[in-house]
Design a protein around this motif. Structure first.
Motif, short mmCIF file in Angstrom:
data_model
loop_
_atom_site.label_atom_id
_atom_site.label_comp_id
_atom_site.label_asym_id
_atom_site.label_seq_id
_atom_site.Cartn_x
_atom_site.Cartn_y
_atom_site.Cartn_z
N TRP A 94 75.40 62.90 -76.81
CA TRP A 94 75.00 63.29 -78.16
C TRP A 94 73.71 62.65 -78.62
N PHE A 95 73.34 61.49 -78.06
CA PHE A 95 72.20 60.78 -78.64
C PHE A 95 71.01 60.60 -77.70
N ALA A 96 71.11 60.99 -76.44
CA ALA A 96 69.98 60.82 -75.52
C ALA A 96 68.79 61.68 -75.89
N THR A 97 69.02 62.81 -76.54
CA THR A 97 67.92 63.71 -76.89
C THR A 97 67.84 63.96 -78.40
N ALA A 98 68.55 63.15 -79.20
CA ALA A 98 68.54 63.34 -80.65
C ALA A 98 67.37 62.59 -81.26
N PRO A 99 66.40 63.27 -81.88
CA PRO A 99 65.26 62.57 -82.49
C PRO A 99 65.72 61.61 -83.57
N VAL A 100 64.96 60.52 -83.72
CA VAL A 100 65.32 59.49 -84.70
C VAL A 100 64.09 59.15 -85.51
N GLN A 101 64.29 58.99 -86.81
CA GLN A 101 63.21 58.61 -87.71
C GLN A 101 63.37 57.15 -88.11
N ARG A 102 62.26 56.41 -88.01
CA ARG A 102 62.22 55.00 -88.42
C ARG A 102 60.93 54.76 -89.18
N LYS A 103 61.07 54.39 -90.44
CA LYS A 103 59.91 54.15 -91.29
C LYS A 103 58.94 55.33 -91.29
N GLY A 104 59.49 56.54 -91.35
CA GLY A 104 58.66 57.73 -91.44
C GLY A 104 58.12 58.24 -90.12
N GLU A 105 58.30 57.47 -89.05
CA GLU A 105 57.82 57.89 -87.73
C GLU A 105 58.98 58.41 -86.90
N VAL A 106 58.74 59.48 -86.13
CA VAL A 106 59.80 60.11 -85.34
C VAL A 106 59.66 59.70 -83.88
N PHE A 107 60.79 59.30 -83.28
CA PHE A 107 60.86 58.89 -81.89
C PHE A 107 61.83 59.80 -81.14
N PRO A 108 61.73 59.88 -79.81
CA PRO A 108 62.58 60.82 -79.06
C PRO A 108 64.07 60.56 -79.19
N SER A 109 64.47 59.29 -79.28
CA SER A 109 65.90 58.97 -79.37
C SER A 109 66.08 57.50 -79.71
N THR A 110 67.31 57.13 -80.05
CA THR A 110 67.61 55.72 -80.27
C THR A 110 67.50 54.93 -78.97
N TYR A 111 67.78 55.58 -77.84
CA TYR A 111 67.60 54.90 -76.55
C TYR A 111 66.13 54.57 -76.32
N SER A 112 65.24 55.49 -76.70
CA SER A 112 63.81 55.24 -76.49
C SER A 112 63.31 54.08 -77.36
N LEU A 113 63.92 53.90 -78.54
CA LEU A 113 63.56 52.75 -79.38
C LEU A 113 63.87 51.44 -78.66
N LEU A 114 65.02 51.39 -78.00
CA LEU A 114 65.39 50.18 -77.27
C LEU A 114 64.53 50.00 -76.02
N GLU A 115 64.26 51.07 -75.32
CA GLU A 115 63.41 50.97 -74.14
C GLU A 115 62.05 50.38 -74.50
N ALA A 116 61.51 50.78 -75.65
CA ALA A 116 60.17 50.34 -76.06
C ALA A 116 60.11 48.85 -76.36
N VAL A 117 61.26 48.20 -76.55
CA VAL A 117 61.28 46.76 -76.80
C VAL A 117 60.83 45.99 -75.57
N VAL A 118 61.03 46.54 -74.39
CA VAL A 118 60.69 45.85 -73.13
C VAL A 118 59.20 46.04 -72.85
N PRO A 119 58.42 44.97 -72.77
CA PRO A 119 56.98 45.11 -72.51
C PRO A 119 56.73 45.81 -71.18
N GLY A 120 55.59 46.47 -71.10
CA GLY A 120 55.26 47.24 -69.90
C GLY A 120 54.37 46.52 -68.92
N ASP A 121 54.18 45.22 -69.08
CA ASP A 121 53.31 44.48 -68.16
C ASP A 121 54.05 44.17 -66.86
N ALA A 122 53.36 43.53 -65.94
CA ALA A 122 53.92 43.24 -64.62
C ALA A 122 54.59 41.87 -64.55
N GLN A 123 54.77 41.21 -65.68
CA GLN A 123 55.41 39.90 -65.68
C GLN A 123 56.87 40.03 -65.22
#
Length: 280
Positions: A25-54
């Motif tokens: 139910w939630f993997a593809t459900a868009p989510v709004q946070r502070k007026g900005e729309v993100f692909p899903s609540t899962y994507s919000l959590l994924e974005a917490v992890v930095p993308g560097d090579a550390q």
């Protein structure tokens, strides 16, 4: 695992019958946070992890069928080590099939994490913390396994969004639950379901606690919306006659809310909490 509480036994039964339902139910459900729309609540959590090579160890607590871990694995990011823990063997079986070895998965409870002290850089959790018994022990375990300065970010249930199908559903559900002969089965600690309670729970051992309101879009035709609502824990615990009554009255009640495209508005109120583990 040790003997389970009644609520944990129910949750195991639920996820044995409906493994993967949260991601459904939630993997593809868009989510709004502070007026900005993100692909899903899962994507919000994924974005917490930095993308560097550390080098970085990430734990998905109550990982379910592994959807969040899959998002992270698809990065193919050097130095990223993925861990998942869930108390449901059925959910873990789905996660193993999905991840194909991309993460190390553990069967266990959040109250007794099988990880060494200060061994995890980031802990993520999706719609699970508000269901857990003895949440203070869970937070003690998170502080133990997180490295100093590590990050925790969780998505949890929030306030009811007024004026749409979820509010109609909640209003119809309440008297049915009150009329059921079976005793009420509370799930989790009620403090986790309010911003004020979360602030109290996270005041010890964490810094920079940020709580943001989320609005998750689950719009659809009335029957599709009902299919998502009937798999909530409260509706699932109704007797079959009560659930059938709820279905009929809900579909009738939301019919006037249909828009030109045949859909009705369905918004799930959630919150995202992010905090930093305090350095000694």
């Amino acid at each position: 695992m040790p003997s389970l509480s009644p609520s944990e036994s129910y949750l195991l039964d639920f996820h044995a019958r409906l493994a993967g339902v949260t991601a459904r139910w939630f993997a593809t459900a868009p989510v709004q946070r502070k007026g900005e729309v993100f692909p899903s609540t899962y994507s919000l959590l994924e974005a917490v992890v930095p993308g560097d090579a550390q080098p970085r160890v990430v734990l998905d607590l109550a990982c379910g069928d592994g959807h969040l871990l899959e998002l992270l694995a698809k990065r193919e990011q050097p130095g990223l080590s993925l861990l998942g823990l869930d108390m449901s063997e059925h959910e873990l079986a789905a996660a193993r099939a999905r991840l194909k070895g991309a993460a190390t998965l553990h069967l266990g409870r959040a109250q007794a994490l099988p990880f060494a002290d200060a061994s995890v850089d980031v802990v993520l959790s999706h719609l699970a913390l508000m269901l857990m018994d003895d949440v203070e022990t869970v937070l003690t375990e998170l502080r133990r396994v997180l490295k100093p300065g590590g990050t925790v970010s969780v998505v949890i249930g929030g306030d009811l969004v007024r004026g749409d199908a979820v509010e109609v559903f909640a209003g119809l559900l309440k008297p049915l639950l009150a009329a059921e002969a079976r005793p009420w089965l509370p799930l989790g600690d009620p403090r986790v379901r309010s911003a004020e309670g979360l602030k109290v729970l996270f005041q010890d051992g964490f810094l920079d606690v940020a709580i943001q309101d989320l609005s998750v879009q689950g719009d659809g035709e009335p029957r599709s919306v009902w299919d998502s609502l009937r798999t909530t824990y409260d509706a699932d615990r109704l007797s079959p006659p009560a659930r059938a009554s709820l279905e009929a009255t809900f579909l009738q009640a939301v019919e006037p809310q249909r828009r030109a495209d045949g859909t009705v508005s369905c918004r799930w109120g959630m919150r995202q909490l992010t905090a930093t583990s305090r350095r000694p």
